[in-house]
Design a protein around this motif. Sequence first.
Motif, PDB file in Angstrom:
ATOM      1  N   SER A 134       0.820  -1.207   0.000  1.00 12.91           N
ATOM      2  CA  SER A 134       0.000   0.000   0.000  1.00 12.91           C
ATOM      3  C   SER A 134       0.860   1.266   0.000  1.00 12.91           C
ATOM      4  O   SER A 134       0.541   2.245  -0.705  1.00 12.91           O
ATOM      5  CB  SER A 134      -0.934   0.007   1.209  1.00 12.91           C
ATOM      6  N   ARG A 135       1.960   1.257   0.762  1.00 10.80           N
ATOM      7  CA  ARG A 135       2.808   2.452   0.818  1.00 10.80           C
ATOM      8  C   ARG A 135       3.495   2.703  -0.514  1.00 10.80           C
ATOM      9  O   ARG A 135       3.469   3.821  -1.045  1.00 10.80           O
ATOM     10  CB  ARG A 135       3.867   2.318   1.915  1.00 10.80           C
ATOM     11  N   LEU A 136       4.126   1.668  -1.069  1.00  6.18           N
ATOM     12  CA  LEU A 136       4.829   1.835  -2.334  1.00  6.18           C
ATOM     13  C   LEU A 136       3.856   2.218  -3.446  1.00  6.18           C
ATOM     14  O   LEU A 136       4.170   3.078  -4.282  1.00  6.18           O
ATOM     15  CB  LEU A 136       5.562   0.542  -2.685  1.00  6.18           C
ATOM     16  N   SER A 137       2.679   1.627  -3.460  1.00  3.92           N
ATOM     17  CA  SER A 137       1.690   1.956  -4.488  1.00  3.92           C
ATOM     18  C   SER A 137       1.267   3.418  -4.401  1.00  3.92           C
ATOM     19  O   SER A 137       1.094   4.090  -5.426  1.00  3.92           O
ATOM     20  CB  SER A 137       0.471   1.047  -4.360  1.00  3.92           C
ATOM     21  N   SER A 138       1.098   3.928  -3.190  1.00  2.95           N
ATOM     22  CA  SER A 138       0.746   5.331  -3.014  1.00  2.95           C
ATOM     23  C   SER A 138       1.855   6.251  -3.512  1.00  2.95           C
ATOM     24  O   SER A 138       1.604   7.261  -4.192  1.00  2.95           O
ATOM     25  CB  SER A 138       0.441   5.614  -1.540  1.00  2.95           C
TER      26      SER A 138
END
Length: 291
Positions: A134-138
């Motif tokens: 979720s963090r990398l995708s954001s």
Amino acid sequence: MTGWTLGIIGGSGLYDLQGLDGPETVTDTPWGKPSAPVRTGKLAGVPVCFIPRHGPGHVLSPDAINYRANIDALKRAGATDILSLSACGSLREHMAPGDFVVVDQYVDRTKGRASSFFGPGCVAHVPMADPVCSRLSSMVADAGEAAGARVHQGGTYLAMEGPQFSTRAESRLYREWGCDVIGMTNMPEARLAREAELPYASVAMVTDYDSWRAGGEDVDVPSILKVMQANAAKARKLVESLAEAMAASPRTPSPDGIESILDIAIVTPPAARDTVLMGKLDAVARRVLGA
């Protein structure tokens, strides 16, 4: 140092990155040869390692890619996180050619591809309910917007076997299933990244509308190539923007617990594990197996 080492898998149309002037490394793995030697360097001061998924000059079809070797090679090269870049067809009118979709779910329709590093001698079942970081995708979505792309944050990717494109009936069925984009390469790649405890994010770059539109043009290679060139230029800018964001933000573990996922996945007790397979897992599972 920020702690990031960005592993990048370049898809159709993205076979190199400027600025990677470090040595090539990892030309072979216990799983066979990767699509190409890993290219290394730094962008905005952040270490980067890069593999062209289809090999130099696009010589590998989706079913011929050694996905296990590619993920293993990036892990051996020191990657802490993986960005996947790939072309895709759109199954939604509002996801137009030229748009970028930051994928958050998958439906896997591939067949016959080696989809796990584990097996007889050491069994593991990694959670895949939420298959991307979720963090990398954001961060990737923000970088795409900074690069001037029209970004859709979230979308379900139908992974088909290929190398042929969909029939019209298949394309319409996948829409009914709730899929948003269709491609041939993100599976088993995302599964293997999870087994290697590597946070993974995917940017699916829309080149066409597949085959579902009534009265629309059928998907073909010449039309895809026209869009792909512009997409590749934006993808390179996205990578630069992502590296700049990483340089400004020290890395901490993924909020999704990906770097320790094997702690709850391996079933086979140490005494029963196959020593040959343990040797092959020396990079992928070195943290938990002590290889």
